[in-house]
Design an enzyme around this catalytic site. Structure first.
Site, PDB file in Angstrom:
ATOM      1  N   PRO A   2       0.829  -1.210   0.000  1.00 56.03           N
ATOM      2  CA  PRO A   2       0.000   0.000   0.000  1.00 56.03           C
ATOM      3  C   PRO A   2       0.863   1.259   0.000  1.00 56.03           C
ATOM      4  CG  PRO A   2      -0.793  -1.586   1.612  1.00 56.03           C
ATOM      5  CD  PRO A   2       0.526  -2.095   1.127  1.00 56.03           C
ATOM      6  N   GLU A   3       0.618   2.114  -0.982  1.00 56.77           N
ATOM      7  CA  GLU A   3       1.289   3.405  -1.041  1.00 56.77           C
ATOM      8  C   GLU A   3       0.240   4.484  -0.805  1.00 56.77           C
ATOM      9  OE1 GLU A   3       3.849   3.823  -4.454  1.00 56.77           O
ATOM     10  OE2 GLU A   3       4.516   1.744  -4.331  1.00 56.77           O
TER      11      GLU A   3
END
Length: 269
Positions: A2-3
């Site tokens: 997850p960014e």
């Protein structure tokens, strides 16, 4: 992993159910994540109402009247809203049960996520105070990137992934940003002109905004064993050997230290 877009989509997807809700219970099933989950969280959180849900870089901040919970999703973590009483799986490590009969549940297969608590200003927490400007705000500008890049020999992709330079950009969106800009990942950051930095800033914002907009279709009340945050049309990341969506050339893969990078040799030259 997850960014920023995935974390922001998570925030948007759960905020309406969390903000204003009162915490009824806290369950810690696996205290050993990337760091140890504070064992005093039930005592600190139960009975408190959630005042806000914000994001700083890749961290979510759940703020109550007497402290804030900081959550990082690590490599494989994701949050879901499930009904109270829903059975927990082997990778469901943490529950925040609300009086509304919903549970905010953290699932993390590789346990690289982390949970922290602070009674002070969360933005002054040691994990957050060194983070650079939020890219989707006016704090990130071309002149700022130009100043930060002076004298830097680091490859441009690694420069963008430095959280002290820009908040929340990881390998995926750094690669996608550079494709949009037509810049190669190994380009020395210090070689950029002021005009290059203006273009780079614009491309960062457009890449992230497009990804967040695509992700707003996510329903965080639908339970999945493996969460796919949202369908996204990546142009280079993970597409080694496939035809470039823009020019048809084969996407190539390179290495920057221990990270893979992907680029189009024709569009990024």
């Amino acid at each position: 992993m997850p960014e920023l877009p995935e974390v922001e989509v998570t925030r948007l997807g759960i905020a309406a159910q969390l903000v204003g809700a009162r915490i009824a219970a806290v369950a810690i099933r696996s205290a050993k994540l990337r760091t140890m989950v504070p064992q005093e969280l039930p005592r600190l959180l139960v009975g408190q109402s959630i005042l806000s849900l914000t994001r700083r870089g890749k961290y979510l901040i759940i703020t109550c009247r007497q402290g804030s919970l900081l959550l990082h999703l690590g490599m494989t973590g994701h949050l879901r809203l499930v009904p109270a009483g829903a059975g927990a799986g082997v990778h469901d490590h943490f529950d925040l049960e609300l009086e509304s009969s919903l549970i905010l549940r953290l699932n993390d297969v590789r346990r690289f996520g982390s949970i922290h608590f602070t009674s002070g200003d969360p933005l002054k927490h040691k994990l957050l105070q060194g983070i650079g400007p939020e890219p989707l705000t006016d704090e990130l500008t071309g002149p700022y990137l130009y100043r930060k890049s002076r004298g830097k020999k680091a490859p441009l992709q690694r420069f963008l992934m430095d959280s002290s330079v820009v908040a929340g950009l990881g390998n995926i969106y750094a690669a996608e940003t550079l494709f949009r800009c037509g810049m190669l990942p190994p380009t020395p950051a210090g070689s950029l002109s002021e005009a290059d930095c203006d273009r780079l800033c614009d491309c960062i914002k457009k890449t992230l905004a497009a990804s967040i907009e695509a992700g707003r279709v996510m329903d965080f009340s639908v339970r999945e064993e493996k969460l796919v945050y949202f369908p996204q049309q990546l142009f280079v990341y993970g597409r080694e050997g496939l035809a470039c969506r823009q020019c048809g050339s084969a996407i190539e893969r390179g290495r920057l230290g221990n990270r893979s990078t992907f680029y189009c040799p024709r569009c990024q030259s």
